[in-house]
Structures are given as C-alpha cells and as structure tokens.
Design a protein around this motif. Structure first.
Motif, short mmCIF file in Angstrom:
data_model
loop_
_atom_site.label_atom_id
_atom_site.label_comp_id
_atom_site.label_asym_id
_atom_site.label_seq_id
_atom_site.Cartn_x
_atom_site.Cartn_y
_atom_site.Cartn_z
N LEU A 195 -46.43 36.27 -13.56
CA LEU A 195 -46.55 35.95 -12.15
C LEU A 195 -47.90 36.36 -11.59
CD1 LEU A 195 -44.80 35.02 -9.58
CD2 LEU A 195 -44.61 37.47 -9.12
N ALA A 196 -48.48 37.42 -12.14
CA ALA A 196 -49.75 37.94 -11.63
C ALA A 196 -50.84 36.88 -11.63
CB ALA A 196 -50.19 39.14 -12.48
N SER A 197 -50.78 35.95 -12.55
CA SER A 197 -51.81 34.92 -12.66
C SER A 197 -51.67 33.82 -11.61
CB SER A 197 -51.78 34.28 -14.05
OG SER A 197 -52.00 35.26 -15.05
N PHE A 198 -50.54 33.81 -10.90
CA PHE A 198 -50.29 32.73 -9.94
C PHE A 198 -50.34 33.20 -8.49
CE2 PHE A 198 -48.22 31.60 -13.92
CZ PHE A 198 -48.68 30.31 -14.13
N VAL A 199 -50.58 34.48 -8.26
CA VAL A 199 -50.67 34.98 -6.89
C VAL A 199 -52.01 34.57 -6.29
CG1 VAL A 199 -50.67 37.04 -5.43
CG2 VAL A 199 -49.17 36.94 -7.44
N ARG A 200 -51.97 33.96 -5.13
CA ARG A 200 -53.17 33.52 -4.44
C ARG A 200 -53.28 34.24 -3.09
NH1 ARG A 200 -53.92 32.48 -8.76
NH2 ARG A 200 -54.05 30.46 -9.83
N VAL A 201 -54.40 34.93 -2.89
CA VAL A 201 -54.67 35.65 -1.65
C VAL A 201 -55.96 35.08 -1.06
CG1 VAL A 201 -55.06 37.91 -0.59
CG2 VAL A 201 -53.59 37.72 -2.62
N SER A 202 -55.87 34.42 0.06
CA SER A 202 -57.05 33.78 0.63
C SER A 202 -57.99 34.81 1.24
CB SER A 202 -56.63 32.76 1.70
OG SER A 202 -56.11 33.41 2.84
N ALA A 203 -59.19 34.39 1.50
CA ALA A 203 -60.20 35.28 2.07
C ALA A 203 -59.73 35.83 3.41
CB ALA A 203 -61.52 34.54 2.23
N GLY A 204 -59.82 37.12 3.57
CA GLY A 204 -59.46 37.76 4.84
C GLY A 204 -57.98 38.01 5.04
N GLN A 325 -55.45 26.21 1.74
CA GLN A 325 -56.67 25.55 2.18
C GLN A 325 -56.88 25.63 3.69
OE1 GLN A 325 -56.17 21.57 0.66
NE2 GLN A 325 -56.38 22.19 -1.49
N GLN A 326 -55.88 26.18 4.40
CA GLN A 326 -55.99 26.32 5.84
C GLN A 326 -56.99 27.41 6.20
OE1 GLN A 326 -54.41 24.77 8.39
NE2 GLN A 326 -52.71 23.67 7.45
N VAL A 327 -57.47 27.36 7.43
CA VAL A 327 -58.35 28.41 7.93
C VAL A 327 -57.57 29.71 8.11
CG1 VAL A 327 -59.83 29.11 9.84
CG2 VAL A 327 -59.86 26.74 9.04
N THR A 328 -56.31 29.60 8.49
CA THR A 328 -55.47 30.77 8.69
C THR A 328 -55.29 31.52 7.36
OG1 THR A 328 -54.25 29.67 10.46
CG2 THR A 328 -53.21 31.59 9.46
N PRO A 329 -55.51 32.83 7.31
CA PRO A 329 -55.31 33.59 6.08
C PRO A 329 -53.89 33.43 5.54
CG PRO A 329 -56.48 34.91 7.70
CD PRO A 329 -56.03 33.67 8.41
N ALA A 330 -53.78 33.38 4.22
CA ALA A 330 -52.47 33.15 3.62
C ALA A 330 -52.36 33.85 2.27
CB ALA A 330 -52.23 31.65 3.44
N ILE A 331 -51.12 34.16 1.91
CA ILE A 331 -50.79 34.69 0.59
C ILE A 331 -49.65 33.84 0.04
CG2 ILE A 331 -50.00 36.70 -0.73
CD1 ILE A 331 -51.06 38.48 1.50
N THR A 332 -49.79 33.35 -1.17
CA THR A 332 -48.77 32.50 -1.75
C THR A 332 -48.71 32.71 -3.25
OG1 THR A 332 -47.92 30.23 -1.82
CG2 THR A 332 -50.29 30.52 -2.11
N ILE A 333 -47.75 32.05 -3.87
CA ILE A 333 -47.62 32.04 -5.33
C ILE A 333 -47.69 30.58 -5.76
CG2 ILE A 333 -46.17 32.58 -7.32
CD1 ILE A 333 -44.93 34.83 -5.68
N GLU A 334 -48.67 30.25 -6.54
CA GLU A 334 -48.94 28.86 -6.90
C GLU A 334 -47.76 28.23 -7.64
OE1 GLU A 334 -52.15 28.50 -9.63
OE2 GLU A 334 -52.64 26.46 -8.99
N GLU A 366 -63.21 42.46 -0.94
CA GLU A 366 -62.30 41.77 -1.86
C GLU A 366 -62.89 40.45 -2.32
OE1 GLU A 366 -58.74 41.17 0.28
OE2 GLU A 366 -59.66 40.03 1.89
N SER A 367 -62.71 40.15 -3.63
CA SER A 367 -63.13 38.86 -4.17
C SER A 367 -61.95 37.91 -4.09
CB SER A 367 -63.56 39.01 -5.63
OG SER A 367 -62.50 39.53 -6.41
N ARG A 368 -62.23 36.62 -4.19
CA ARG A 368 -61.16 35.64 -4.01
C ARG A 368 -60.48 35.28 -5.30
NH1 ARG A 368 -60.79 37.72 -1.10
NH2 ARG A 368 -58.67 37.50 -1.75
#
Length: 369
Positions: A195-204, A325-334, A366-368
């Motif tokens: 699962l670690a490879s699919f966690v997406r944390v957007s900038a900010g 892809q939104q401007v609003t910061p987001a955390i998701t699992i691909e 933090e890096s993206r």
C-alpha cells in the motif's frame, strides 16, 4: 498533414509523451505499430493513422497496461465482445500472478518482519531453508516444520510492529517524518506493505492539515462508519466538530453509500454546505468525491484538505485522479484501494502528529509523491 509525410522524428514530436525514435522502432518489432512505407532514400514515412495509433499506445501505457496487453487491445475493435473476453482473460491471468506474488511476499514478510526476540530462531530457519528441497525429498511437510519452529517464538512476547516495518517498508527517506508516520499507520491498518507505493500526498497537504486542525476546523465525513473510526478524544482536544454528510445510521457499505448519495438530493445539497477551511474525509462513496471535485471547480466549497479514499473499481480511481489534480490539497490512495478505516486512519495519524509533535516542521521541505 499529407497521407505519408512524417519522418520518425516528426512522428515522435507529433505524439509527444516522451516517445523516442528508438521506442518507435521497438514497437515495430513487437507488432504494436505496422511497418511504415519507405521513401526512395529508405526513410520511414508515417501517416496520420500512425500518429493516432501511437497516441493510443502512449495513453494505454500511461494507464498501466503492459505492451503485450496493448497489442491485443489494438488488434480488436473496442466495441466487440471478443475484446471484453480477451481483457477478462488477461485480468484473470494477472490476478493469478498477483496471488502467487502475494504468497511469496507473505512468506518473505514472515521472515523479514521478525523482531529481535525471534532473531536466533530466524537464523536457524534461514539456514535450514538453504538445504530444504521443498518439491522433491522433504516435500511441503518439511517447510511446515520450519515455520512451526519459527512461529513457536511468537508466544513469548508481544509483536513489535515498529521493528517489522523498518525491515519491510520501502525507502521513504524522500518523505517528511509526518508522511512516514502516516504511511506506517496506513500499512498497519490494512496489513498490506505494498500500500505504501500507492499513497499520494499532494503539495501542501500536510501543512494544510496542521493549519486547519490547529484552527479547530470542522471535520466532514461521508457516512457514520467513518465518523465512528475517528479519534474522538484527540479531535475533542483540538475542538474539532465532526459532521456526517450522509447522516443515515443504516448506511454501512460502499454500495449503500453510493446509492444513498445518488437517490437523495438532500445529501448532495449538504455537501455544498461544507464550511470553508474544513477537512473532508471520504472513505466509501466515489460519487461524493466526484461531486466534491465538481463543487471545488465551481468554487462552491473551499475545504482546506480532502482525504479521498473511497472504494470502487471505475468511479473511485477516476475520482482519485481528479482530486489529486485539484488545487485543494489532498491525500488519497491510488487505484481501487481504500475504505473508511484507511480514510479515518489518515486523519487520526495527522491529528496524532500535530498533538504529539506540534513544533515539527519537517513537512515544510516535503517532496512530492
């Protein structure tokens, strides 16, 4: 564009997507692209149809299809039942490979995930495994005996999760300390290290969560099951109020949540009442996340952070691609992975990090992912 006018370099420039002449020649060898006609000087010449076909190859490859699967897709008309049957066959074969790899990964996790209390027995088992001929003389029974010896140590102490994760998690050195903690908690919540490879944390996203929580923001969740999994005590300490969008206690599954949101206008209207600077936690209904994307684009709501992890096989992956892809910061699992527990775990990990380490600023660089 003339019928036959593009050189191989002009073809790659027209298609874009990082395609190189070398890749085009490789696709010819694999049968993905038909062999082009040649000029009197023996240069390859390509048509508009070649551009379209190569664009399809690039698009399918970006979606995760392997080249041999792409060839089968391009060989058939998209509308035919034959194509569907072929894709189902390929999918089943891939799922079988995943199952086999999952078994291998589980065996490796069983060895590598042992804490220091099991090290002596682990070393002995590893030594015996080198001598074990599973499929010939000793058979599977011999392997089961080795596992029994190794498992005997689990009764002597509690499991040390942190030690196991140190051995099993991929390299997360490019992530902030808070992100590393978040990913660790997500892995522990589902027991799947991949699962670690699919966690997406957007900038900010981390910064937005800490700012919003420190300001006692309102927490919106899609269904009561997600609210029940949140750390009520810590959220109360931060004076964060929890509001449920689909406020029906009988809704407990993704299917029910999806149907409820679609069939009742009141829930769709309630989404538009999400307060500015709040945090949205969506763990079940893909349509709630899709509607959130639409509302944000229309500037009808302005949440500080979206934790979008709904379950689903078509709408959910699409919604997650949109929200990251939104401007609003987001955390998701691909992809299809997700669920209410993982969504709640994400917020709980962020809350824990804020309370336990209020002065941590590692996320600022933090890096993206």
């Amino acid at each position: 564009m003339n019928n036959c006018s593009l050189t191989i370099k002009e073809l790659t420039e027209a298609v874009g997507g990082g395609i190189t002449p070398r890749m085009v020649r490789h696709y010819h060898q694999l049968g993905l692209l038909p062999q082009p006609v040649r000029s009197p000087s023996n240069y390859r010449l390509y048509t508009e149809q070649d551009v379209i076909r190569l664009q399809r190859i690039v698009a399918l490859k970006q979606q995760g299809f392997q080249l041999n699967h792409i060839r089968h897709i391009l060989e058939m008309e998209p509308e035919t039942d034959t194509l569907t049957a072929q894709l189902q066959k390929q999918y089943r074969a891939i799922m079988q490979q995943i199952a086999q790899l999952r078994q291998t990964a589980s065996a490796l996790e069983g060895l590598l995930g042992r804490d220091r209390h099991c090290q002596i027995m682990q070393a002995e088992v590893l030594a015996q495994l080198k001598l074990l001929e599973v499929e010939t003389q000793m058979g599977l029974g011999g392997l089961e005996q080795l596992w029994s010896g190794l498992d005997a140590q689990v009764h002597t102490h509690s499991e040390a999760f942190a030690e196991s994760l140190q051995c099993l998690l991929p390299d997360l050195s490019d992530r902030s300390e808070i992100e590393q903690h978040l990913i660790s908690q997500l892995v522990l919540a589902c027991g799947d290290v991949s699962l670690a490879s699919f966690v997406r944390v957007s900038a900010g996203a981390i910064a937005a969560s800490r700012h919003a929580l420190s300001a006692s923001c309102e927490i919106f969740v899609d269904i009561p099951t997600v609210a029940a999994a949140l750390d009520q005590t810590r959220l109360a300490h931060l004076s964060c109020r929890i509001t449920t969008l689909i406020n029906n206690p009988h809704i407990t599954t993704a299917t029910e949540a999806e149907q409820e949101f679609w069939q009742h206008q009141e829930w769709q209207e309630k989404l538009l009442q999400v307060s500015q600077g709040s945090i949205l936690v969506i763990g079940y209904a893909p349509s709630v996340l899709l509607a959130t994307c639409t509302a944000i684009k229309a500037q009808k709501i302005q949440p500080a952070l979206i934790i979008g992890m709904p379950i689903g096989f078509s709408h959910a992956p699409a919604a997650k691609r949109q929200i990251i892809q939104q401007v609003t910061p987001a955390i998701t699992i691909e992809g299809t992975l997700g669920g209410g527990l993982l969504a709640a775990t994400t917020l709980n990990a962020l809350v824990e990090s804020l309370i336990e380490k209020p002065n941590c600023h590692c996320y600022l660089s933090e890096s993206r992912s």
